[in-house]
Design an enzyme around this catalytic site. Structure first.
Site, short mmCIF file in Angstrom:
data_model
loop_
_atom_site.label_atom_id
_atom_site.label_comp_id
_atom_site.label_asym_id
_atom_site.label_seq_id
_atom_site.Cartn_x
_atom_site.Cartn_y
_atom_site.Cartn_z
N TYR A 1 38.79 45.90 50.06
CA TYR A 1 38.83 45.66 51.51
C TYR A 1 39.61 44.38 51.80
O TYR A 1 40.48 44.34 52.69
CB TYR A 1 37.41 45.56 52.07
CG TYR A 1 37.33 45.21 53.53
CD1 TYR A 1 37.46 46.19 54.51
CD2 TYR A 1 37.13 43.89 53.95
CE1 TYR A 1 37.39 45.87 55.86
CE2 TYR A 1 37.05 43.57 55.30
CZ TYR A 1 37.18 44.56 56.25
OH TYR A 1 37.12 44.23 57.59
N SER B 1 40.75 40.01 59.44
CA SER B 1 39.37 39.67 59.09
C SER B 1 39.38 38.29 58.44
O SER B 1 40.44 37.80 58.02
CB SER B 1 38.82 40.71 58.10
OG SER B 1 37.63 40.27 57.48
#
Length: 254
Positions: free
Chosen positions: A158, A145
């Site tokens: 996260y 990501s």
């Protein structure tokens, strides 16, 4: 040159591929010749995804359900698949998101994030690599990501898991590169999917995405496929341990 990107005859397992980005990635691999194995935990969702993939690509996928956070289930599932045919490409896409200010972040949510986003990639790569080492070839693509490199408020855990994916990728490269296996990460920016619909529909957030991204917009899932095909094909045989950001330029600018 096109033969460099041809995936005909390669079998690819894509975890977390019953919907969203995972299904888009699996479909793209199938459209470029791969024999795809769809994975999830919900049999109904898997059946629907398989029908969608076959309708779009003309290729009927194999499906398999198992818990990517459970070592025994991972070992059993991959043993079953390998007994049928080799897994040439592993795409570690399974992941979840949890949001909260760090002072209020629930420990259970932290543990779920680490297990699903990071431990699962370790478990599947560990198991798949055993046969890949024996064959002297294989491709592992971990889905990272922009949070593999950038932090943002309310998603620190996260980001920690996606930063871990970047370093797991490099470590796997060090272990597996000498055996002819390439391990890389594909790191998406902000993409419009069914899972991000609430954010896409949030005018303020979408305005932030547009202003923060040089491309000036959200990504489209099909725009991830080219990079995945490259990392899964012979075209990337001397590319190893890299994190490739597909983010419209977000990580390149301040």
């Amino acid at each position: 040159m096109t033969s460099l990107f041809d995936l005909t005859g390669r079998r690819a397992l894509v975890t977390g591929s019953s919907r969203g980005i995972g299904l888009a990635l699996a479909t793209g691999l199938a459209e470029n010749g791969a024999d795809v194995v769809l994975h999830g935990r919900d049999q109904t969702a898997l059946a629907n995804a398989a029908a969608t993939l076959e309708r779009v690509s003309g290729r009927a996928p194999r499906t398999i359900a198992f818990d990517v956070t459970d070592a025994d289930e991972v070992d059993a599932a991959i043993t079953e698949l390998e007994a049928e045919a080799p897994i040439d490409v592993l795409v570690n896409n399974a992941g979840i998101q949890r949001r909260a200010p760090i002072a209020e972040f629930d420990l259970g949510d932290w543990n779920d994030l680490v297990a699903t986003n990071l431990t699962s990639a370790f478990l599947t790569a560990r198991r798949v690599s055993r046969e890949m080492i024996g064959r002297g070839a294989g491709k592992i693509v971990n889905i990272g990501s922009v949070q593999s490199q950038l932090g943002r408020a309310n998603i620190a855990p996260y980001a920690a898991t996606k930063g871990g994916i970047a370093m797991l990728t490099k470590g796997l490269c060090a272990d597996l590169g000498p055996h002819g296996i390439q391990v890389n990460a594909l790191a998406p920016g902000y993409f419009a999917t069914e899972l991000t619909k609430a954010l896409v529909d949030d005018a303020d957030f979408s305005d932030w995405v547009a202003k923060r991204t040089p491309a000036g917009r959200w990504g489209r899932t099909e725009e991830l496929v080219g990079t995945l095909v490259f990392l899964s094909s012979g075209a990337s045989d001397f590319v190893n341990g890299q994190v490739v950001f597909v983010d419209g330029g977000m990580t390149a600018v301040v």
